[in-house]
Design an enzyme around this catalytic site. Structure first.
Site, PDB file in Angstrom:
ATOM      1  N   CYS A  89     -27.775 -20.234 -22.831  1.00 29.45           N
ATOM      2  CA  CYS A  89     -26.583 -19.639 -22.209  1.00 29.45           C
ATOM      3  C   CYS A  89     -25.755 -20.707 -21.494  1.00 29.45           C
ATOM      4  O   CYS A  89     -26.280 -21.453 -20.665  1.00 29.45           O
ATOM      5  CB  CYS A  89     -26.997 -18.549 -21.223  1.00 29.45           C
ATOM      6  SG  CYS A  89     -25.582 -17.782 -20.441  1.00 29.45           S
ATOM      7  N   ASN A 122     -28.632 -18.639 -36.152  1.00 28.76           N
ATOM      8  CA  ASN A 122     -27.659 -17.772 -35.478  1.00 28.76           C
ATOM      9  C   ASN A 122     -26.305 -18.484 -35.381  1.00 28.76           C
ATOM     10  O   ASN A 122     -26.254 -19.693 -35.150  1.00 28.76           O
ATOM     11  CB  ASN A 122     -28.185 -17.415 -34.075  1.00 28.76           C
ATOM     12  CG  ASN A 122     -27.140 -16.737 -33.189  1.00 28.76           C
ATOM     13  OD1 ASN A 122     -26.808 -17.239 -32.127  1.00 28.76           O
ATOM     14  ND2 ASN A 122     -26.630 -15.602 -33.629  1.00 28.76           N
ATOM     15  N   GLY A 123     -25.258 -17.688 -35.545  1.00 31.25           N
ATOM     16  CA  GLY A 123     -23.903 -18.197 -35.384  1.00 31.25           C
ATOM     17  C   GLY A 123     -23.032 -17.874 -36.578  1.00 31.25           C
ATOM     18  O   GLY A 123     -23.285 -18.337 -37.685  1.00 31.25           O
ATOM     19  N   ASP A 124     -22.025 -16.997 -36.342  1.00 31.11           N
ATOM     20  CA  ASP A 124     -20.999 -16.680 -37.342  1.00 31.11           C
ATOM     21  C   ASP A 124     -21.513 -15.952 -38.580  1.00 31.11           C
ATOM     22  O   ASP A 124     -20.841 -15.972 -39.612  1.00 31.11           O
ATOM     23  CB  ASP A 124     -20.281 -17.957 -37.814  1.00 31.11           C
ATOM     24  CG  ASP A 124     -19.523 -18.659 -36.701  1.00 31.11           C
ATOM     25  OD1 ASP A 124     -19.301 -18.016 -35.651  1.00 31.11           O
ATOM     26  OD2 ASP A 124     -19.169 -19.837 -36.870  1.00 31.11           O
ATOM     27  N   LYS A 183     -34.717 -18.796 -27.458  1.00 30.96           N
ATOM     28  CA  LYS A 183     -33.390 -18.852 -28.089  1.00 30.96           C
ATOM     29  C   LYS A 183     -32.619 -19.998 -27.460  1.00 30.96           C
ATOM     30  O   LYS A 183     -32.500 -20.069 -26.236  1.00 30.96           O
ATOM     31  CB  LYS A 183     -32.649 -17.535 -27.901  1.00 30.96           C
ATOM     32  CG  LYS A 183     -31.256 -17.537 -28.526  1.00 30.96           C
ATOM     33  CD  LYS A 183     -30.692 -16.130 -28.596  1.00 30.96           C
ATOM     34  CE  LYS A 183     -29.309 -16.099 -29.209  1.00 30.96           C
ATOM     35  NZ  LYS A 183     -28.251 -16.433 -28.223  1.00 30.96           N
ATOM     36  N   GLY A 196     -24.857 -11.320 -34.084  1.00 23.44           N
ATOM     37  CA  GLY A 196     -24.323 -10.909 -32.797  1.00 23.44           C
ATOM     38  C   GLY A 196     -23.007 -10.182 -32.946  1.00 23.44           C
ATOM     39  O   GLY A 196     -22.951  -8.956 -33.091  1.00 23.44           O
ATOM     40  N   ARG A 197     -21.928 -10.953 -32.977  1.00 23.60           N
ATOM     41  CA  ARG A 197     -20.603 -10.314 -32.989  1.00 23.60           C
ATOM     42  C   ARG A 197     -20.367  -9.468 -34.226  1.00 23.60           C
ATOM     43  O   ARG A 197     -19.515  -8.586 -34.211  1.00 23.60           O
ATOM     44  CB  ARG A 197     -19.524 -11.390 -32.813  1.00 23.60           C
ATOM     45  CG  ARG A 197     -19.493 -11.941 -31.383  1.00 23.60           C
ATOM     46  CD  ARG A 197     -18.718 -13.221 -31.287  1.00 23.60           C
ATOM     47  NE  ARG A 197     -19.330 -14.243 -32.118  1.00 23.60           N
ATOM     48  CZ  ARG A 197     -18.769 -15.413 -32.416  1.00 23.60           C
ATOM     49  NH1 ARG A 197     -17.573 -15.693 -31.959  1.00 23.60           N
ATOM     50  NH2 ARG A 197     -19.395 -16.288 -33.181  1.00 23.60           N
ATOM     51  N   PRO A 212     -29.322 -10.899 -28.655  1.00 27.07           N
ATOM     52  CA  PRO A 212     -29.208 -10.390 -27.291  1.00 27.07           C
ATOM     53  C   PRO A 212     -27.784 -10.621 -26.808  1.00 27.07           C
ATOM     54  O   PRO A 212     -27.254 -11.722 -26.977  1.00 27.07           O
ATOM     55  CB  PRO A 212     -30.199 -11.258 -26.503  1.00 27.07           C
ATOM     56  CG  PRO A 212     -30.289 -12.537 -27.275  1.00 27.07           C
ATOM     57  CD  PRO A 212     -30.018 -12.197 -28.714  1.00 27.07           C
ATOM     58  N   MET A 213     -27.136  -9.611 -26.264  1.00 30.73           N
ATOM     59  CA  MET A 213     -25.760  -9.788 -25.785  1.00 30.73           C
ATOM     60  C   MET A 213     -25.561  -8.988 -24.513  1.00 30.73           C
ATOM     61  O   MET A 213     -25.621  -7.752 -24.522  1.00 30.73           O
ATOM     62  CB  MET A 213     -24.759  -9.344 -26.861  1.00 30.73           C
ATOM     63  CG  MET A 213     -24.800 -10.227 -28.102  1.00 30.73           C
ATOM     64  SD  MET A 213     -23.795  -9.571 -29.431  1.00 30.73           S
ATOM     65  CE  MET A 213     -22.263 -10.409 -29.139  1.00 30.73           C
TER      66      MET A 213
HETATM   67  C1  LIG Z   1     -20.513 -10.809 -25.046  1.00 31.67           C
HETATM   68  C2  LIG Z   1     -21.650 -11.734 -25.382  1.00 31.67           C
HETATM   69  C3  LIG Z   1     -22.823 -11.670 -24.640  1.00 31.67           C
HETATM   70  C4  LIG Z   1     -23.897 -12.529 -24.939  1.00 31.67           C
HETATM   71  N1  LIG Z   1     -25.055 -12.421 -24.210  1.00 31.67           N
HETATM   72  C5  LIG Z   1     -26.136 -13.196 -24.547  1.00 31.67           C
HETATM   73  C6  LIG Z   1     -27.388 -13.026 -23.879  1.00 31.67           C
HETATM   74  O1  LIG Z   1     -27.548 -12.180 -22.975  1.00 31.67           O
HETATM   75  N2  LIG Z   1     -28.414 -13.831 -24.267  1.00 31.67           N
HETATM   76  C7  LIG Z   1     -28.282 -14.766 -25.278  1.00 31.67           C
HETATM   77  O2  LIG Z   1     -29.251 -15.467 -25.586  1.00 31.67           O
HETATM   78  N3  LIG Z   1     -27.109 -14.927 -25.917  1.00 31.67           N
HETATM   79  C8  LIG Z   1     -26.051 -14.154 -25.592  1.00 31.67           C
HETATM   80  N4  LIG Z   1     -24.881 -14.280 -26.298  1.00 31.67           N
HETATM   81  C9  LIG Z   1     -24.844 -15.176 -27.479  1.00 31.67           C
HETATM   82  C10 LIG Z   1     -25.214 -14.396 -28.738  1.00 31.67           C
HETATM   83  O3  LIG Z   1     -26.546 -13.911 -28.681  1.00 31.67           O
HETATM   84  C11 LIG Z   1     -25.072 -15.277 -30.003  1.00 31.67           C
HETATM   85  O4  LIG Z   1     -25.887 -16.416 -29.844  1.00 31.67           O
HETATM   86  C12 LIG Z   1     -23.630 -15.746 -30.226  1.00 31.67           C
HETATM   87  O5  LIG Z   1     -22.711 -14.659 -30.057  1.00 31.67           O
HETATM   88  C13 LIG Z   1     -23.448 -16.354 -31.641  1.00 31.67           C
HETATM   89  O6  LIG Z   1     -23.832 -15.425 -32.631  1.00 31.67           O
HETATM   90  P1  LIG Z   1     -22.738 -14.544 -33.473  1.00 31.67           P
HETATM   91  O7  LIG Z   1     -21.773 -15.510 -34.068  1.00 31.67           O
HETATM   92  O8  LIG Z   1     -23.552 -13.799 -34.490  1.00 31.67           O
HETATM   93  O9  LIG Z   1     -22.062 -13.649 -32.477  1.00 31.67           O
HETATM   94  C14 LIG Z   1     -23.796 -13.454 -26.001  1.00 31.67           C
HETATM   95  C15 LIG Z   1     -22.596 -13.510 -26.734  1.00 31.67           C
HETATM   96  C16 LIG Z   1     -21.552 -12.673 -26.450  1.00 31.67           C
HETATM   97  C17 LIG Z   1     -20.293 -12.761 -27.283  1.00 31.67           C
END
Ligand SMILES: Cc1cc2nc3c(=O)[nH]c(=O)nc-3n(C[C@H](O)[C@H](O)[C@H](O)COP(=O)(O)O)c2cc1C
Length: 323
Positions: free
Chosen positions: A111, A214-216, A150, A238-239, A17-18
């Site tokens: 968050c 989750n993460g990286d 989460k 995510g990213r 979720p982002m």
């Molecule tokens: C722009 C942005 C918005 C995000 N919004 C949410 C969100 O609405 N809810 C949530 O649980 N995490 C949110 N996150 C965290 C991501 O879901 C994820 O946990 C975090 O980016 C690490 O995963 P990744 O390394 O695969 O990006 C957000 C992260 C980013 C960068």
């Protein structure tokens, strides 16, 4: 009713979720180019939904938060992420997303945003185990939807030994662990070693709960390695979706020709423009930066595209600047 969580392949790969990224427009693109095993909405304030409730009806359709709960049939299964520390508001929002046709509800307990934490929500829940268990119970009772959580591995320090049992005792269907503490934000690398510890705690306390790391995670190949090494059930990306809406099909970002990437960006921009009520076009800049990167002249083209105020502008600027 059997939950979709029990029907997923193993391992499975899900969309993170982002906020302002995984909106209905982006999810539609991902659904077309390479669907994950589970889609996720952006996070939505349960309190914000509750405040425009009308007895016995869906909330006021003019509540802008309803836009964040738009979806299409191509995005299934899909989980709506909500946050609140108030069990009654969580119950209200859970019933609402059930009525809207979501397949599951996810509670945000990770968050780090100060405005969210001030409300006692997001990562602040890690410091309030009673509130965490109360909102999980409220969500479970509110509808037949499976409930997931989460969160992070701790607040100021890693505290899986204390925090994870709190969640496991409340028995959600799944827990996503962002493998960093609240304090670490995203400043250090995610610690996938901790997933092994989390799996051992899960196996001891409640083996029925699915664990998602989750993460990286860079791509599906990387996810498979991380899952195999840690023993968790699935991974959340995510990213890695930035500039690579194909990621769940197994593609690495560099595998996609630039022309295809730019066509996807244009499609995304037109979809974004159709969101109602509209969002500021500048929100799309994150995507523009990610799609228009890694080739000669990318920085110049990006600078020009930052001037775009509509999808048509974006398409015109791209056609005036052939690569
Ligand atoms: C722009 C942005 C918005 C995000 N919004 C949410 C969100 O609405 N809810 C949530 O649980 N995490 C949110 N996150 C965290 C991501 O879901 C994820 O946990 C975090 O980016 C690490 O995963 P990744 O390394 O695969 O990006 C957000 C992260 C980013 C960068």
């Amino acid at each position: 009713m059997e939950s979709f969580w029990n029907r997923l392949p193993k391992p499975f790969f899900v969309m993170a979720p982002m906020a302002d990224v995984t909106d209905a427009a982006f999810r539609a693109l991902v659904a077309k180019l390479g669907a994950p095993d589970v889609f996720w909405s952006e996070f939505v304030s349960a309190d914000g939904l509750y405040h425009t409730r009308e007895i016995g009806k869906l909330p006021d359709q003019r509540n802008p938060l309803m836009r964040d709960l738009l979806k299409s049939e191509a995005e299934r299964p899909i989980v709506a992420q909500i946050f609140s520390k108030h069990p009654d508001m969580i119950a209200y929002a859970t019933k609402l997303v059930n009525d809207l046709g979501f397949d599951g509800v996810d509670l945000n307990m990770g968050c780090p945003d100060r405005s969210i934490e001030k409300q006692g929500c997001g990562a602040a829940m890690i410091r309030d185990p009673k509130a965490a268990q109360a909102v999980i119970a409220a969500a479970k009772e509110a509808s037949g939807l499976p409930v997931s959580v989460k969160t992070r591995v701790g607040y100021a320090h890693e505290s899986l030994d204390e925090w994870l049992p709190v969640l496991l005792e409340a028995a959600p269907a799944a827990i996503t662990l962002h493998l960093r503490t609240r304090k670490e934000l995203s400043l250090v690398s995610a610690n996938w070693e901790l997933m092994k510890k989390a799996v051992a705690i899960r196996d001891r306390i409640n083996p029925n709960v699915l664990l998602i790391g989750n993460g990286d995670v860079k791509d599906i190949a990387d996810a498979k390695v991380k899952i195999a090494q840690s023993g968790c059930d699935g991974a959340m990306l995510g990213r890695a979706m930035f500039g690579n809406p194909w990621v769940f099909s197994g593609r690495k970002s560099e595998d996609t020709p630039l022309t295809e990437k730019l066509a996807a960006l244009i499609e995304l921009a037109y979809g974004f423009e159709k969101l109602s009520p509209p969002k500021n076009f500048s929100i799309l800049k994150k995507h523009i930066k990610a799609f228009v990167a890694g080739f000669d002249g990318a920085a110049e083209l990006r600078a020009k595209l930052m001037e775009a105020e509509t999808a048509a502008d974006l398409e015109r600027i791209l056609s005036e600047n052939p690569l």
